[in-house]
Scaffold this motif. Structure first.
Motif, short mmCIF file in Angstrom:
data_model
loop_
_atom_site.label_atom_id
_atom_site.label_comp_id
_atom_site.label_asym_id
_atom_site.label_seq_id
_atom_site.Cartn_x
_atom_site.Cartn_y
_atom_site.Cartn_z
N ARG A 181 0.82 -1.27 -0.03
CA ARG A 181 -0.06 -0.10 0.03
C ARG A 181 0.78 1.34 0.08
O ARG A 181 0.33 2.06 -0.44
CB ARG A 181 -0.92 0.03 1.26
CG ARG A 181 -1.88 -1.25 1.17
CD ARG A 181 -2.91 -1.06 2.34
NE ARG A 181 -3.92 -1.87 2.52
CZ ARG A 181 -4.89 -2.19 2.05
NH1 ARG A 181 -5.43 -1.08 1.15
NH2 ARG A 181 -5.94 -3.28 2.08
N GLN A 221 -2.79 2.05 -5.58
CA GLN A 221 -4.06 1.86 -4.94
C GLN A 221 -4.76 0.46 -4.87
O GLN A 221 -4.84 -0.30 -5.98
CB GLN A 221 -5.23 2.58 -5.99
CG GLN A 221 -4.67 4.20 -6.21
CD GLN A 221 -5.60 4.71 -7.06
OE1 GLN A 221 -6.79 5.29 -6.70
NE2 GLN A 221 -5.85 4.41 -8.60
N GLU A 252 -12.65 2.07 0.38
CA GLU A 252 -11.90 3.42 -0.07
C GLU A 252 -11.34 3.25 -1.49
O GLU A 252 -11.13 4.01 -2.11
CB GLU A 252 -10.65 3.46 1.07
CG GLU A 252 -11.37 3.86 2.50
CD GLU A 252 -11.54 2.48 3.11
OE1 GLU A 252 -11.51 1.56 2.48
OE2 GLU A 252 -12.05 2.55 4.36
N THR A 253 -10.94 1.87 -1.85
CA THR A 253 -10.43 1.63 -3.12
C THR A 253 -11.16 0.88 -4.03
O THR A 253 -10.70 0.50 -5.29
CB THR A 253 -9.07 0.93 -3.06
OG1 THR A 253 -9.20 -0.24 -2.35
CG2 THR A 253 -8.10 1.76 -2.27
N ALA A 295 -11.41 2.48 -7.44
CA ALA A 295 -10.28 2.58 -8.23
C ALA A 295 -9.79 1.36 -8.98
O ALA A 295 -9.02 1.36 -10.05
CB ALA A 295 -9.20 2.99 -7.17
N SER A 320 -4.08 -0.85 -8.94
CA SER A 320 -4.23 -0.05 -9.73
C SER A 320 -3.08 1.06 -9.61
O SER A 320 -2.92 1.55 -8.28
CB SER A 320 -5.71 0.33 -10.45
OG SER A 320 -6.15 1.28 -9.23
N TRP A 321 -2.90 1.89 -10.73
CA TRP A 321 -1.99 3.06 -10.53
C TRP A 321 -2.56 4.20 -10.65
O TRP A 321 -3.35 4.36 -11.70
CB TRP A 321 -0.56 2.88 -11.35
CG TRP A 321 0.14 1.33 -11.17
CD1 TRP A 321 -0.11 0.42 -11.93
CD2 TRP A 321 0.88 1.15 -10.22
NE1 TRP A 321 0.56 -0.58 -11.48
CE2 TRP A 321 1.17 -0.27 -10.45
CE3 TRP A 321 1.36 1.84 -8.87
CZ2 TRP A 321 2.23 -0.92 -9.36
CZ3 TRP A 321 2.29 1.08 -7.90
CH2 TRP A 321 2.58 -0.15 -8.34
N LEU A 322 -2.03 5.10 -9.80
CA LEU A 322 -2.66 6.61 -9.89
C LEU A 322 -2.16 7.15 -11.22
O LEU A 322 -0.91 6.88 -11.70
CB LEU A 322 -2.23 7.45 -9.05
CG LEU A 322 -3.05 7.26 -7.54
CD1 LEU A 322 -2.19 7.96 -6.35
CD2 LEU A 322 -4.27 7.55 -7.68
#
Length: 988
Positions: free
Chosen positions: A561, A567, A596-597, A600, A679-681
């Protein structure tokens, strides 16, 4: 009358052979499927295995019971309860007790069981590749065998399940184990990974393999430290006394006799395995019965239509219409009775062969045999005879009205091929087929995706088009022959005129081609379209760049994390239960996710609300739920039976069935995380981030962390694998290493009983249940990666795939070891899992695509292949009957100057024309059915193009053309060997 009937049959032997073959083979198919289906009704008694030596077995609550106004309703719990320690202590004072614990074990140097001891792969064809690298080489060098998961137990229970030492001794020290392996490894040190981490253990003893599990035994104290949870308790005391004590603890079961099998790895494996068989044979039986009835009825009607001149001559000789009808019916009774009896005899031989094929291909359990049943013979015989009579009834009514002057007609021109009855029934079936399709689209589009719907829908339309074929055959024949008729020579013109003038013959010969093309196109196209829709829906909803099956320890998870731009969401498979209409206890598969994710890593098809609002007080449902108003509270029971009132925060589209229920880890009902999605921001360095994640996972594997379960889920002791049984109900939690039941490899036709047992009608649907009803509407689930009308049932909307996950997105594929066959890398897990499979999004999506296997091919053979083979025989049979009736016509052509080869070319061209006409009619039915499927998917908010199986249809059409041409040309060639003058004088 009998003498006249027998004489007529003898004189018309060619027509008699044709009708006899059609009816005999049709009855044989019905008898074969009926005998096999009857044998799936009851399973042999299943005796206890793992704790067979215990007098009394005490087991925690594994069933949710809810009182309703019509009595209690029950469903199996997704997470059964453990034995309360207080109960274990009390029972220990009443007599000798043995504590049973089960937990997953992964062997770095795994033992090899004897042949038959290893469990079959979860999905047929998904054989795990061998472990690569040094560990695999060392294992091979030690002779320890293939890679695989095991199940751990305390040594005290070994004797209760018939485990027997063949070398060495029992484990006595904390670092000693006993397991089934090569006796030569006694004294060797092996590495095992358990829920408490990796450790080195000395093999103190080697056991003889057993068929129901692959076990490794630890000392009692070591097993207790690895898995504190008590799963079962074997008690040597009076059952009445044990029940008296256990009665103080709600839900606790006291098992004696054969009920002790409830503590086995798969207590209903025998009965559950028959559910899949019932669905398979029910679907196959329905299709073959329809094809048989269709072909037999059309063949007998065609045979009567061929005798118009004969009946006209009888009328000229003084026969009354009633005598004509009696004569034809008498012939049908004689031929039908003999052919039906012969068909029953063939069926008695075909059923054992079919059972052997199913067992050999693992579509049926090893003990499956054909039982001593009588009713299938009665059904087959009387169905054959009644269909034969029904096929001639209308024709005899028409035959009795034949005018004597019709005997003088030399040209066989059908001036009026359609009767009033044919118009009524043809239009009626067409209206019924299209009307039912439209009604389902308007009321419940998901029903269109059920196998029992898309296998019966084509039957109505096929019957309608076949009845209306004389109307369509003329224009189609002229259209097909338009270009050949304009070529030099008379062949094209004669081909056009013959096929368009003899409408009854053209329609009768085109009928088996119509049913062949329509069934192949409709069933194969439907499954392909729904599979494509599922793949599209899954791809659209999966946003995660990296998917890990199996979750690392809490420390590693925290480090992942913390990777910049990551994410991360972990999820667990669980269930929730609701009471609908106050009487139906419904189980819904669910995922416990990190709210929360969630958005995402997954793109959910939201119809109302916001998934981001999910809290411990909320739930996400889909449109299939009875209670789906945003903001309302719905009473549910969690996977462990805990009652909760949760607020609906979002409603999802129903889709093809993968959009299920979402809750938070707080409402997981004790389920442990099994999947990690990442996943990636935007703007983050995904390549270096992925490398860091893989390094952390690999480091966690080597270090063998022993941290508590991540994500705050309550620690329930042993992480377990909950398997959904073929009956649509979740069985007791299954530990890796135990044998899953033999089940259908697969897509699912009829509803099952409350315990998941199929009805004797053989229509058990193999749809994976997103929502299973305690009132008997459970649908069964084959492995989701098989795609066939039988072995891979496509899920109905709102129902979720049998692995026990809800929602589109990563689920729980079977554990793989080493380099995964679909791509991705397997690493050793820790804490809550024994192995982890790391895949990119593309690798994971590719792994979800259906893979063909031998079981799939055999399933196609049973459901579709046998029926199409019979249809192919019917094509040849009808073509031979039609050609034999044209002997004088061919002789006239020879006498007018046509050569033998010209006549044969004309016969072949006409056969091809009829094949094309039948194919066009079959494609018309296919198009109507596939458009219905497309409309249903569009109504469910899934937009995909139609998938037409052009290659399969082309192959089917080529085979039909070859059969038709050979069946037409060979009899014609044999007939033309006689001098034309003799043929022209042939009597009818």
């Amino acid at each position: 009358m009998l003498i006249v009937t027998l004489s007529s049959l003898r004189a018309r032997w060619a027509s008699l052979v044709g009708t006899f073959v059609a009816l005999c083979l049709g009855v044989a198919l019905i008898a074969t499927m009926g005998l096999a289906l009857a044998s799936t009704v009851d399973a042999p008694p299943q005796h206890p295995s793992r704790l067979a030596g215990a007098a009394v077995v005490v087991r925690g609550a594994d069933e949710l019971r809810v009182p309703t106004r019509i009595g209690d309703r029950s469903q199996p719990l997704a997470d059964p309860h453990a034995i309360p320690p207080a109960l274990a202590a009390i029972l220990a004072r009443t007599g000798p007790t043995v504590i049973d614990r089960s937990f997953p074990v992964r062997a770095a140097f795994p033992p090899s069981g004897a042949a038959g001891s290893a469990p079959p792969p979860s999905h047929p064809g998904d054989n795990d590749p061998p472990h690569s690298g040094a560990a695999g080489a060392d294992a091979a060098g030690a002779g320890i065998g293939e890679v695989g998961d095991l199940v751990g137990h305390p040594w005290a229970v070994a004797g209760l399940g018939g485990h027997r030492l063949v070398a060495g001794r029992e484990p006595r020290e904390g670092a000693e184990v006993a397991l089934a392996a090569d006796p030569a490894i006694v004294g060797r040190t092996i590495s095992l990974r358990t829920p408490s981490g990796r450790g080195d253990y000395t093999v103190a003893g080697v056991l003889a393999p057993v068929t129901f599990e692959r076990a490794v035994f630890f000392t009692d104290d070591t097993a207790a430290s690895i898995a504190p949870r008590i799963d079962n308790l074997a008690v040597d005391a009076a059952p009445e006394r044990v029940r008296e004590i256990a009665g103080r603890f709600p839900g606790v079961q006291v098992l004696t006799g054969d009920d002790r099998r409830r503590a086995d790895p798969d207590p209903d494996r025998d009965s559950d395995s028959l559910v899949a068989m019932n669905a398979l044979l029910g679907t196959a039986g329905g299709i073959t019965t329809f094809v048989s009835v269709f072909v037999v009825a059309s063949t007998f009607a065609f045979a009567v239509a061929q005798r118009r001149r004969e009946m006209g001559l009888l009328r000229m000789a003084g026969a009354t219409p009633r005598q004509i009808r009696r004569s034809v019916l008498a012939e049908a009774v004689v031929a039908g009775a003999v052919a039906s009896a012969a068909g029953c005899l063939l069926g008695s031989l075909g059923a054992p062969w079919l059972a052997g094929v199913l067992v050999e291909e693992r579509l049926a359990p090893a003990w499956f045999t054909i039982g001593d049943h009588r009713w299938p013979y009665h059904v087959a015989f009387w169905t054959g005879l009644l269909v034969a009579l029904a096929g001639v009834v209308v024709a005899t009514i028409r035959a009795g009205r034949v005018r004597p002057t019709e005997a003088l007609r030399e040209a066989s021109v059908d001036s009026r091929a359609m009767t009033a009855g044919r118009w009524i029934f043809g239009v009626g079936f067409l209206a019924a087929g299209l009307g039912l399709l439209c009604w389902r689209l308007l009321t419940d589009p998901g029903e269109v995706l059920h196998r029992k719907t898309y296998t019966t829908q084509p039957m109505l339309l096929i019957t309608a088009v076949a009845l209306l074929a004389p109307v369509l055959a003329g224009p189609l024949a002229r259209l097909v022959a338009w270009l050949p008729a304009r070529l030099p020579g008379a062949t094209g013109m004669l081909m056009r005129e013959n096929t368009s003038a003899s409408l009854r013959r053209t329609a009768a010969v085109a009928a088996p081609i119509l049913i062949t093309v329509a069934l192949a196109g409709s069933l194969l196209g439907t499954t392909a379209t729904i599979t494509r829709a599922k793949a599209t829906e899954l791809s659209d909803s999966t946003v995660a760049d990296l998917i890990v099956t199996g979750v690392p320890d809490a420390r590693t998870l925290a480090a992942i994390r913390a990777v910049p731009g990551a994410q991360v969401m972990t999820s667990a498979s669980t269930s929730v239960y609701t009471l609908e209409d106050g009487v139906a206890l419904v189980r819904s598969q669910a995922r416990a996710v990190d709210p929360e994710t969630l958005t995402a890593v997954r793109r959910l098809p939201v119809k109302a609300g916001d998934p981001g609002d999910l809290t411990d007080d909320g739930i996400i449902v889909n449109e299939e739920w009875a209670a789906r108003t945003l903001g309302d509270r719905v009473q549910v029971w969690l996977g462990d039976g805990t009652p909760r009132a949760l607020r609906i925060v979002a409603v999802l589209a129903t889709g093809t069935g993968g959009n299920g229920v979402y809750v938070t880890p707080h409402n997981a009902g004790g389920a442990q995380p099994d999947t990690l999605e990442l996943s990636w921001l935007p703007g983050s360095d995904s390549r270096s981030g992925e490398a860091e994640v893989r390094r952390l996972l690999d480091s966690s594997s080597r270090n063998g962390r022993t941290d508590p379960p991540p994500t705050g889920l309550p620690d329930q002791g042993t992480p377990r694998t909950t398997e959904t049984s073929p009956s649509g109900r979740q069985s007791s939690p299954r530990i890796p290493g135990t044998n899953p039941p033999e089940r259908e490899s697969g897509p699912r036709t009829a509803e099952t009983s409350p315990r998941g047992r199929a009805s004797s009608a053989g229509t058990a649907e193999t749809n994976p249940p997103r929502r299973e009803n305690s009132q008997g509407t459970a649908e069964t689930s084959p492995p989701k990666r098989e795609d066939s009308p039988i072995t891979a049932e496509t899920s109905p909307p709102g129902r979720e795939s049998g692995g026990g996950t809800a929602g589109t997105g990563p689920t729980d594929p079977p554990g793989r070891h080493g380099l995964d066959a679909e791509g991705g890398e397997a690493v050793e897990g820790s804490a809550g899992s024994t192995t982890m499979l790391v895949q990119t999004r593309e690798q994971w999506l590719a792994a979800q695509l259906p893979q063909s296997s031998r079981q799939t091919q055999v399933g196609y053979l049973v459901v579709l292949g046998i029926a199409l083979l019979y249809a192919g025989i019917a094509i040849a049979n009808t073509m031979v009957m039609a050609t034999s009736d044209r002997v004088r016509e061919m002789a006239v052509l020879r006498l007018t100057g046509a050569t033998r080869m010209q006549v044969l070319r004309l016969v072949a061209a006409e056969a091809l024309t009829v094949v094309v006409v039948g194919a066009i009619l079959g494609l018309l039915v296919t198009a109507l059915n596939l458009l219905g499927i497309w409309a249903a998917l569009a109504t469910l908010s899934v937009w995909v193009p139609l998938t037409v199986p052009w290659a399969d249809l082309a192959a089917t059409l080529i085979v039909c053309a070859v059969i038709a041409v050979l069946a037409a040309v060979l009899p014609a060639a044999m007939a033309l060997r006689t001098r034309p003058a003799e043929l022209a004088g042939t009597r009818h």
